[in-house]
Write a protein that holds these residues in place. Structure first.
Motif, PDB file in Angstrom:
ATOM      1  N   ASP A  14      38.967  23.165   3.368  1.00  0.00           N
ATOM      2  CA  ASP A  14      39.661  22.115   4.124  1.00  0.00           C
ATOM      3  C   ASP A  14      40.964  22.634   4.751  1.00  0.00           C
ATOM      4  O   ASP A  14      41.991  21.950   4.736  1.00  0.00           O
ATOM      5  CB  ASP A  14      39.910  20.870   3.253  1.00  0.00           C
ATOM      6  N   ASN A  16      34.664  20.689   2.558  1.00  0.00           N
ATOM      7  CA  ASN A  16      33.789  19.701   3.188  1.00  0.00           C
ATOM      8  C   ASN A  16      34.189  19.418   4.633  1.00  0.00           C
ATOM      9  O   ASN A  16      33.348  19.067   5.453  1.00  0.00           O
ATOM     10  CB  ASN A  16      33.735  18.398   2.371  1.00  0.00           C
ATOM     11  N   HIS A  17      35.459  19.593   4.970  1.00  0.00           N
ATOM     12  CA  HIS A  17      35.894  19.331   6.346  1.00  0.00           C
ATOM     13  C   HIS A  17      35.595  20.496   7.287  1.00  0.00           C
ATOM     14  O   HIS A  17      35.594  20.310   8.501  1.00  0.00           O
ATOM     15  CB  HIS A  17      37.403  19.043   6.386  1.00  0.00           C
ATOM     16  N   ASP A  24      43.314  22.738   1.238  1.00  0.00           N
ATOM     17  CA  ASP A  24      43.562  21.432   1.852  1.00  0.00           C
ATOM     18  C   ASP A  24      44.809  21.413   2.747  1.00  0.00           C
ATOM     19  O   ASP A  24      45.671  20.548   2.616  1.00  0.00           O
ATOM     20  CB  ASP A  24      43.625  20.358   0.750  1.00  0.00           C
ATOM     21  N   HIS A  41      35.891  24.988  -3.503  1.00  0.00           N
ATOM     22  CA  HIS A  41      36.635  23.827  -2.994  1.00  0.00           C
ATOM     23  C   HIS A  41      36.399  22.640  -3.932  1.00  0.00           C
ATOM     24  O   HIS A  41      37.346  21.976  -4.331  1.00  0.00           O
ATOM     25  CB  HIS A  41      36.213  23.518  -1.564  1.00  0.00           C
ATOM     26  N   HIS A  56      40.416  20.175  -3.001  1.00  0.00           N
ATOM     27  CA  HIS A  56      39.753  18.897  -2.710  1.00  0.00           C
ATOM     28  C   HIS A  56      40.440  17.664  -3.288  1.00  0.00           C
ATOM     29  O   HIS A  56      40.444  16.618  -2.647  1.00  0.00           O
ATOM     30  CB  HIS A  56      38.290  18.945  -3.169  1.00  0.00           C
TER      31      HIS A  56
HETATM   32 MN    MN Z   1      37.964  18.470   0.549  1.00  0.00          MN
END
Ligand code: MN
Length: 251
Positions: free
Chosen positions: A41, A80-81, A7, A114, A191
């Motif tokens: 991320d 996810n990003h 992240d 993640h 995350h």
């Molecule tokens: Mn994330």
């Protein structure tokens, strides 16, 4: 020594942001590191345009390239990003992996994920649907980058400030417990943007935290695991004791 980050949320619209400059200086000054794992991320939003890389990512990609030139292996687990990361990112020499992976370092079995797939809320399910859809990906690629890219980055920035719920923290705990019950020694996730290190079964579950609010990262040495805060003392550490049965002891 092996380092783990998650992240980082490098924001390509604000490459001069202080936290990003600090990270790049920190990476440039690393010594004695063999490998780095990036647990998702890393980029606030990543899209593989055919002929270009967003200029706001040049500094971080340059820092990664410098580390690779120095012989440091960089492994990247998608978050996810940045789940649209692929061949253009791996062409920089970074090893790109999907959301969950098992590795062995110093004889220790490590599971990395993640963890966004544990988030069952409607906004996350919709985001997942969008990113998994080949049609959405192809349509996004047809939007001129001057328009599509900044809009996606603004949405990504809003999404990264989600409110952390206890149910999600528990889902991560349970996932780690299950992986450890099935043979992992250490489960490392991201995350949540919330650093955690705790003994779980016969292993240890770590959530790395983030480089947005916490500036945390994880260090693995042959016999020790440290969850650290940039320029600060250890948040927590654990000794890895090698007896007939391996035990990881959190302190
Ligand atoms: Mn994330």
């Amino acid at each position: 020594m092996i380092l783990f980050f998650s992240d980082l949320h490098i924001d390509p619209l604000r490459p001069d942001e202080l936290r990003q400059k600090i990270l790049i200086r920190f990476l440039n000054q690393l010594k004695g590191v063999e490998k780095i794992f990036l647990v998702g991320d890393v980029f606030d939003f990543w899209f593989e345009y055919r002929y270009m890389v967003p200029s706001g990512y040049i500094h971080i990609l340059d820092a990664f390239a410098e580390l690779i030139n120095r012989g440091i292996e960089i492994n990247f687990i998608k978050g996810n990003h940045d789940q649209w990361a692929g061949s253009s990112l791996s062409s920089t020499g970074i090893n790109v992996y999907d959301q969950k992976q098992d590795f062995e370092c110093y004889g220790i079995k490590i599971h990395l994920a993640h963890g966004d797939f544990l988030d069952r809320t409607v906004p996350n399910q919709l985001t997942q649907f969008f990113f998994k859809s080949k049609i959405c990906r192809s349509l996004f690629g047809h939007i001129p980058h001057e328009i599509g890219f900044p809009i996606a980055c603004h949405i990504a920035q809003r999404n990264r400030n989600f409110k952390l719920k206890n149910a999600l923290i528990k889902a991560f705990d349970e996932y780690a417990r299950e992986k450890i019950a099935h043979g992992s020694d250490i489960v490392i996730m991201g995350h949540l943007h919330y650093p955690i290190m705790k003994r779980t079964g016969k292993g240890v579950y770590v959530n790395i935290g983030d480089w947005v609010k916490n500036m945390t990262y994880l260090v693995l040495k042959k016999d020790e695991l440290f969850l650290k805060k940039y320029l600060d003392e250890n948040l927590s550490c654990c000794k890895i004791e090698r007896h007939s049965e391996r035990r990881l002891v959190c302190q």
